[in-house]
Write a protein that holds these residues in place. Structure first.
Motif, PDB file in Angstrom:
ATOM      1  N   GLN A 138       0.925  -1.236   0.038  1.00  0.00           N
ATOM      2  CA  GLN A 138      -0.155  -0.163  -0.110  1.00  0.00           C
ATOM      3  C   GLN A 138       0.728   1.252   0.023  1.00  0.00           C
ATOM      4  OE1 GLN A 138      -3.349   0.017  -0.257  1.00  0.00           O
ATOM      5  NE2 GLN A 138      -3.441  -2.113  -0.208  1.00  0.00           N
ATOM      6  N   TYR A 139       0.110   2.335   0.079  1.00  0.00           N
ATOM      7  CA  TYR A 139       0.815   3.897  -0.079  1.00  0.00           C
ATOM      8  C   TYR A 139       1.788   3.741   1.319  1.00  0.00           C
ATOM      9  CZ  TYR A 139       0.888   8.680   1.068  1.00  0.00           C
ATOM     10  OH  TYR A 139       1.480  10.051   1.239  1.00  0.00           O
ATOM     11  N   ASN A 140       2.914   4.223   1.244  1.00  0.00           N
ATOM     12  CA  ASN A 140       3.935   4.431   2.304  1.00  0.00           C
ATOM     13  C   ASN A 140       4.726   5.570   1.980  1.00  0.00           C
ATOM     14  OD1 ASN A 140       5.369   4.322   4.680  1.00  0.00           O
ATOM     15  ND2 ASN A 140       5.490   1.900   4.219  1.00  0.00           N
ATOM     16  N   PRO A 141       4.655   6.801   2.491  1.00  0.00           N
ATOM     17  CA  PRO A 141       5.586   7.706   2.238  1.00  0.00           C
ATOM     18  C   PRO A 141       6.848   7.616   2.930  1.00  0.00           C
ATOM     19  CG  PRO A 141       4.011   8.418   3.951  1.00  0.00           C
ATOM     20  CD  PRO A 141       3.554   7.214   3.435  1.00  0.00           C
ATOM     21  N   ASN A 142       6.949   6.436   3.722  1.00  0.00           N
ATOM     22  CA  ASN A 142       8.576   6.192   4.197  1.00  0.00           C
ATOM     23  C   ASN A 142       9.447   5.600   3.028  1.00  0.00           C
ATOM     24  OD1 ASN A 142       7.763   6.942   6.858  1.00  0.00           O
ATOM     25  ND2 ASN A 142       7.063   4.778   7.423  1.00  0.00           N
ATOM     26  N   LYS A 143       8.620   4.711   2.145  1.00  0.00           N
ATOM     27  CA  LYS A 143       9.343   4.388   0.760  1.00  0.00           C
ATOM     28  C   LYS A 143       9.967   5.343   0.209  1.00  0.00           C
ATOM     29  CE  LYS A 143       6.474   0.302   0.590  1.00  0.00           C
ATOM     30  NZ  LYS A 143       5.786  -0.453  -0.435  1.00  0.00           N
ATOM     31  N   LEU A 144       9.441   6.575   0.112  1.00  0.00           N
ATOM     32  CA  LEU A 144       9.845   7.808  -0.694  1.00  0.00           C
ATOM     33  C   LEU A 144      11.245   8.064  -0.070  1.00  0.00           C
ATOM     34  CD1 LEU A 144       9.578  10.227  -2.786  1.00  0.00           C
ATOM     35  CD2 LEU A 144       8.122  11.292  -1.088  1.00  0.00           C
ATOM     36  N   ARG A 151       7.068  10.563   8.139  1.00  0.00           N
ATOM     37  CA  ARG A 151       7.004   9.174   8.621  1.00  0.00           C
ATOM     38  C   ARG A 151       6.201   8.399   9.538  1.00  0.00           C
ATOM     39  NH1 ARG A 151      11.432   6.512   6.439  1.00  0.00           N
ATOM     40  NH2 ARG A 151      13.274   7.583   5.815  1.00  0.00           N
ATOM     41  N   GLN A 152       5.936   9.523  10.527  1.00  0.00           N
ATOM     42  CA  GLN A 152       4.851   8.985  11.676  1.00  0.00           C
ATOM     43  C   GLN A 152       3.360   9.146  11.246  1.00  0.00           C
ATOM     44  OE1 GLN A 152       5.883  11.169  14.995  1.00  0.00           O
ATOM     45  NE2 GLN A 152       8.065  10.550  15.074  1.00  0.00           N
ATOM     46  N   PHE A 153       3.110   9.650  10.078  1.00  0.00           N
ATOM     47  CA  PHE A 153       1.568   9.778   9.519  1.00  0.00           C
ATOM     48  C   PHE A 153       0.782  10.756  10.255  1.00  0.00           C
ATOM     49  CE2 PHE A 153       2.826   5.253   8.395  1.00  0.00           C
ATOM     50  CZ  PHE A 153       2.390   5.242   7.064  1.00  0.00           C
ATOM     51  N   THR A 154       1.529  11.761  10.817  1.00  0.00           N
ATOM     52  CA  THR A 154       0.852  12.896  11.432  1.00  0.00           C
ATOM     53  C   THR A 154       0.900  14.122  10.344  1.00  0.00           C
ATOM     54  OG1 THR A 154       2.928  13.514  12.251  1.00  0.00           O
ATOM     55  CG2 THR A 154       1.708  12.109  13.808  1.00  0.00           C
ATOM     56  N   GLN A 155       1.410  14.099   9.368  1.00  0.00           N
ATOM     57  CA  GLN A 155       1.564  15.042   8.376  1.00  0.00           C
ATOM     58  C   GLN A 155       1.545  14.396   7.026  1.00  0.00           C
ATOM     59  OE1 GLN A 155       4.742  17.913   8.548  1.00  0.00           O
ATOM     60  NE2 GLN A 155       4.291  18.577   6.838  1.00  0.00           N
ATOM     61  N   PRO A 156       0.796  14.666   5.977  1.00  0.00           N
ATOM     62  CA  PRO A 156       0.531  14.037   4.664  1.00  0.00           C
ATOM     63  C   PRO A 156       1.927  14.799   3.851  1.00  0.00           C
ATOM     64  CG  PRO A 156      -0.856  15.615   4.742  1.00  0.00           C
ATOM     65  CD  PRO A 156      -0.317  15.651   6.092  1.00  0.00           C
ATOM     66  N   VAL A 157       2.142  14.070   2.715  1.00  0.00           N
ATOM     67  CA  VAL A 157       3.015  14.461   1.823  1.00  0.00           C
ATOM     68  C   VAL A 157       2.246  15.452   0.974  1.00  0.00           C
ATOM     69  CG1 VAL A 157       4.850  13.828  -0.016  1.00  0.00           C
ATOM     70  CG2 VAL A 157       4.459  12.030   1.912  1.00  0.00           C
ATOM     71  N   SER A 158       2.813  16.700   1.078  1.00  0.00           N
ATOM     72  CA  SER A 158       1.950  17.658   0.266  1.00  0.00           C
ATOM     73  C   SER A 158       2.467  17.990  -1.106  1.00  0.00           C
ATOM     74  CB  SER A 158       2.337  19.183   1.220  1.00  0.00           C
ATOM     75  OG  SER A 158       3.560  19.598   0.986  1.00  0.00           O
ATOM     76  N   GLY A 159       1.764  18.715  -1.972  1.00  0.00           N
ATOM     77  CA  GLY A 159       2.185  18.966  -3.244  1.00  0.00           C
ATOM     78  C   GLY A 159       3.256  19.902  -3.282  1.00  0.00           C
ATOM     79  N   THR A 160       3.385  20.767  -2.378  1.00  0.00           N
ATOM     80  CA  THR A 160       4.611  21.650  -2.135  1.00  0.00           C
ATOM     81  C   THR A 160       5.802  20.732  -1.838  1.00  0.00           C
ATOM     82  OG1 THR A 160       3.339  23.285  -1.301  1.00  0.00           O
ATOM     83  CG2 THR A 160       5.727  23.457  -0.798  1.00  0.00           C
TER      84      THR A 160
END
Length: 113
Positions: free
Chosen positions: A30-36, A67-76
Motif C-alpha cells: 500500500q501507499y507508504n511515504p516512508n518508501k519515498l 514518517r509518523q503519518f501525522t503530516q501528509p506528503v504535500s504537493g509543495t
C-alpha cells in the motif's frame, strides 16, 4: 434506551473503521511515504533523514512527521523534491506506492501519463 444502544453501536463501528484503516497502512504493497524517503536517501547516497532534510532545504521535523503519518506528503513537498532531485512526479508517486492512473483534483480528473 434504544437511542443509547444505537449511539454505542455507531461509536464502536466508527472505531472499527479507524482500526481497519490503520491495518491497511501497514500492508507492504500500500501507499507508504516512508518508501519515498528511503529511496531518496539511497539514490542520493545520504546517511539519514537529517542529511536528506539538509539536501532538500527543509526541517527534519517535516520528514519525521510524514514518517509518523501525522503530516501528509504535500504537493509543495513533492515539487521541492522534484526540483532538488530531478525525479519526475510519477517516479516520486511510485516510490510511495501510489499507483493511481488518474488524479482527482476538486472534481476534475487528470491523467497522470
Amino acid at each position: 434506551m434504544k437511542n443509547y444502544v444505537k449511539i454505542v453501536a455507531e461509536v464502536k463501528d466508527f472505531f472499527g473503521v479507524i482500526s481497519r484503516r490503520n491495518r491497511i497502512k501497514k500492508l507492504p504493497s500500500q501507499y507508504n511515504p516512508n518508501k519515498l524517503f528511503n529511496t531518496l536517501i539511497k539514490h542520493l547516497a545520504l546517511r539519514n533523514d537529517v542529511a536528506l532534510a539538509k539536501k532538500l532545504g527543509i526541517s527534519s521535523l517535516v520528514i519525521s512527521n510524514v514518517r509518523q503519518f501525522t503530516q501528509p506528503v504535500s504537493g509543495t513537498l513533492l515539487i521541492l523534491i522534484h526540483e532538488k532531485t530531478g525525479f519526475s512526479f510519477s517516479e516520486l508517486r511510485g516510490f510511495m506506492g501510489d499507483r493511481r492512473q488518474k488524479l482527482r483534483i476538486q472534481g476534475a480528473q487528470i491523467s497522470s501519463q
